[in-house]
Structure formats: structure tokens, C-alpha cells
Scaffold this motif. Structure first.
Motif, PDB file in Angstrom:
ATOM      1  N   SER A 120       0.834  -1.210   0.000  1.00  9.32           N
ATOM      2  CA  SER A 120       0.000   0.000   0.000  1.00  9.32           C
ATOM      3  C   SER A 120       0.864   1.253   0.000  1.00  9.32           C
ATOM      4  CB  SER A 120      -0.938  -0.001   1.213  1.00  9.32           C
ATOM      5  OG  SER A 120      -1.845  -1.081   1.146  1.00  9.32           O
ATOM      6  N   HIS A 124       1.009   3.593  -3.187  1.00  7.42           N
ATOM      7  CA  HIS A 124       0.196   4.755  -2.776  1.00  7.42           C
ATOM      8  C   HIS A 124      -1.300   4.429  -2.800  1.00  7.42           C
ATOM      9  CE1 HIS A 124       3.969   6.927  -3.124  1.00  7.42           C
ATOM     10  NE2 HIS A 124       4.072   6.535  -4.377  1.00  7.42           N
ATOM     11  N   ARG A 125      -1.613   3.285  -2.213  1.00  6.01           N
ATOM     12  CA  ARG A 125      -3.014   2.844  -2.149  1.00  6.01           C
ATOM     13  C   ARG A 125      -3.586   3.178  -0.782  1.00  6.01           C
ATOM     14  NH1 ARG A 125      -6.046   0.671  -6.456  1.00  6.01           N
ATOM     15  NH2 ARG A 125      -7.110  -0.592  -4.891  1.00  6.01           N
ATOM     16  N   HIS A 126      -4.770   3.770  -0.780  1.00  4.91           N
ATOM     17  CA  HIS A 126      -5.453   4.053   0.475  1.00  4.91           C
ATOM     18  C   HIS A 126      -6.688   3.178   0.640  1.00  4.91           C
ATOM     19  CE1 HIS A 126      -2.777   7.419   0.986  1.00  4.91           C
ATOM     20  NE2 HIS A 126      -3.117   7.891  -0.210  1.00  4.91           N
ATOM     21  N   THR A 127      -6.956   2.370  -0.372  1.00  7.45           N
ATOM     22  CA  THR A 127      -8.068   1.421  -0.303  1.00  7.45           C
ATOM     23  C   THR A 127      -7.511   0.005  -0.380  1.00  7.45           C
ATOM     24  OG1 THR A 127      -8.350   1.520  -2.709  1.00  7.45           O
ATOM     25  CG2 THR A 127      -9.694   3.020  -1.358  1.00  7.45           C
TER      26      THR A 127
END
Length: 373
Positions: A120, A124-127
Motif C-alpha cells: 500500500s 500509494h493505495r489508500h483502499t
């Protein structure tokens, strides 16, 4: 270069070590696995060529951990984006022995959480990560507080060659059948016979060895969908393997069984791998077994009699074996069975015995070497 391990059944580590050494690798043997180093080409080569191993795994990381915080932090520290794309499906299997972190479900959950955290941040994943892409099978194994996280490059175990379209009762795994052949003194210019051939696995593996056919030639592997490896590795390895096969040598390989339906199945399996014309199949009971051939090798997996009430029937078969094969003094004979009284009923003491495991069953490999002239 990757740190790699070839996993295998207990008792045949020496065979896997020998195979890897023959392929040119420097190796280190441990219980149930052989360590070596290699690149993507080596991953393809060893998956394709190892006859007695179960899997080829990349050792992603190793460290000691006695707390879940240590496990999480050291797993997170790995640059997982170098192995796993953003959409990777990455199931995490687990096992733990003699360790402080003994709860396998908790260990799996912590490692999974740590990898998600690492990916993540990298992507750059927030989900939630989608996990809709190719599968990257991971395993966390803890032994005496030492953690090893591996990525399986094989997929379905290497014993699944792809040729066994049908099988009978209690079939032997293909890599164990290959191991039985490789533990003998047989060479391809010698006669070979399996008088209890069942679905044909032992004679088919013997023929593949004689023809130098790569055991993984007709199957796919997990690494073929790994994005960090070259797409062409598997095909290049198959093309090279095909050029090394020996389709010209004359072979004397025989397979027989009392059950005609099993002979039919064995023929279909041999045909699937393109070796039907190389193996002479015949329906015959062991009591009626005879041959004019000399100086050969018998390798077989006779009935075990695991169920209550079967032992008497099986012991009678062993007596018939001993009587029928006694005149073949210039043949070496090798039999695997879980019946440790085999020698008593066969009527001869083995030259040598070796402890193996046919699946989960402890079995001895009884070896009767040919008489020297």
C-alpha cells in the motif's frame, strides 16, 4: 540472483541434491529441502528438470522473531513491490514448529497484514488491494523462532507431470516413482520390468529418464505469470529440453499387472506422454511371471495390505513373487512396501533396505542385488 530451495519428501534429499549438482549448482542439503542460488533462467530450468523434488521456492526473507511486532516489522521491511504487482493475488500459507509464535492463523494474518502495508505504501493505495491479478503463492514457516518467507514458483506440485489421465487405487506420485528408479543400478541399455505396474507410473518415469525427457515438459508453472520474470523463460527452457531428448536409443522396458483394466489405464497414460511404443505392456499374474531376458532390473510397488483382512492375501502374493522371481538371479530387484515382514514372505533377505515415505505412509525400499558372476 535468488536464494532458492527445492523441497522434497523425507528420505530423498540426497537424490534432489544429486540432481541439482548434476545440473551444475552448488547446494546445501537440509531436512526436506536443498538450498541453491539462481536467476530466473534457473527457476525455469529446475522446475522443468527436477524429477524427485516437490517445489522450487524463492526465499524472500529469513529472520528470527519471538513476537508479533518483530514478525510484522521485519516482514514490512521487505520491498514487496519488487515481487508483487499492485493487483497480485497473494495467499499466505503457514506452519510453525517449536516456536514462540505457535498460532499459525495469527502468524498468517500478521504476515498478510505486513505485506499489505508494504504494498500500500509502495503503490500509494489508500483502499484495499484488489488481488484480481496473477497468483503469487507465499508461505511463512517458523521453526525454533526462525522465520522463512518463501514464494512458490511451481504451483501444483512437481509430481503432477500432466500425463496421468487416469489412475487406480493408491497411486504412487510421479516424483516418488522416479526416485525409486534413480535409487537402483539401472541404465537404459538394461532390461527394466515392473510386474505390478498399476497405472504405469514407474515404467513411464523410467522411460522418461532413459529418453532424457524433462519431467515438467508438458505442464505449466506459477512463475510463468510472475511479472518480475521474463515471459520467455519457460518456453526457452522447454525448447532447450526438447533438443536434449533422446528418442533414438533402443529400450527394453516392460510393465505387467494381473488387472487388465489397469493395463488399459497404463497404456492411456503412456500414450498421453508419447511413450506408448517404448513400453511393452502385458496382463499377467506374478505367479505366472517369467522372462528370457537377463541382467535387468525390477522396480515395483506391490500391494501393501493396509486394511484389516488384506494381509493374508498380500502375504500370499509376496510368496508368489519370491517363487516366480527366484530363478532370475542375474536381475536386481527393488520393492517398496510398508509391510516390514516382506522378506519373511518373499523368502529372501534384502541386500539393503532404505526407509522412505510413500505419501504419508512409512515404507521400506527392499533391495535385492543381482548375484555377481
Amino acid at each position: 540472483m535468488f536464494n532458492l530451495i527445492a523441497t522434497c519428501a523425507a528420505g530423498i534429499e540426497s537424490l534432489v541434491k544429486r540432481e541439482l549438482t548434476d545440473l551444475g549448482y552448488e547446494v546445501q542439503a537440509e531436512n526436506g529441502r536443498i538450498r541453491f542460488k539462481g536467476d530466473g533462467k534457473d527457476i525455469a530450468k529446475t522446475n522443468l528438470w527436477l524429477r524427485t523434488a516437490d517445489r522450487i521456492k524463492i526465499v524472500v526473507t529469513e529472520f528470527d522473531a519471538k513476537s508479533f511486532d518483530e514478525l510484522f516489522d521485519q516482514t514490512t521491511a521487505i520491498p514487496w513491490d519488487q515481487y508483487l504487482p499492485m493487483d497480485a493475488e497473494f495467499p499466505v500459507e503457514g506452519k510453525s514448529q517449536k516456536s514462540t509464535l505457535h498460532s499459525v492463523p495469527d502468524v498468517q494474518a500478521i504476515v498478510k497484514k505486513a505485506i499489505v502495508s508494504s504494498l500500500s505504501a509502495a503503490y500509494h493505495r489508500h483502499t484495499r488491494l484488489p488481488e484480481t491479478g496473477a497468483k503469487y503463492p507465499l508461505e511463512v514457516a517458523i521453526n525454533k523462532d526462525h522465520v522463512m518467507i518463501t514464494l512458490d514458483t511451481t504451483g501444483s506440485s512437481l509430481f503432477k507431470r500432466g500425463y496421468r489421465v487416469e489412475k487406480g487405487n493408491a497411486p504412487m506420485k510421479e516424483n516418488m516413482a522416479a526416485a525409486l528408479v534413480m535409487l537402483t543400478n539401472w541404465k537404459k541399455d538394461m532390461p527394466f520390468w515392473d510386474p505390478f505396474c498399476g497405472s504405469g507410473t514407474i515404467p513411464i518415469e523410467a522411460t522418461m529418464i532413459a529418453r532424457n525427457i524433462a519431467p515438467g515438459f508438458n505442464r505449466n508453472f506459477a512463475f510463468e505469470s510472475f511479472q518480475f520474470l521474463d515471459d520467455n523463460l519457460a518456453q526457452e527452457a522447454r525448447d532447450e529440453a526438447d533438443s536434449l531428448a533422446d528418442y533414438d536409443s533402443e529400450l527394453e522396458i516392460h510393465a505387467s499387472d494381473i488387472d487388465g483394466s489397469m493395463i488399459a489405464i497404463a497404456k492411456r497414460n503412456a500414450e498421453e506422454v508419447g511413450l506408448l511404443d517404448d513400453i511393452q505392456f502385458k496382463q499377467v499374474a506374478i505367479a505366472d511371471f517369467k522372462t528370457e531376458l537377463s541382467g535387468g532390473v525390477i522396480v515395483s510397488n506391490p500391494p501393501y495390505g493396509q486394511r484389516m483382512g488384506e494381509q493374508e492375501k498380500v502375504h500370499q502374493i509376496y510368496k508368489e513373487m519370491g517363487k516366480a522371481l527366484a530363478p532370475m538371479k542375474d536381475w536386481s530387484k527393488y520393492f517398496i512396501t510398508s509391510d516390514l515382514d516382506f522378506e519373511k514372505y518373499y523368502g529372501q533377505k534384502a541386500t539393503k533396505k532404505r526407509k522412505l515415505y510413500n505419501g504419508a505412509i512409512r515404507a521400506d525400499y527392499f533391495q535385492f542385488w543381482a548375484e555377481r558372476k
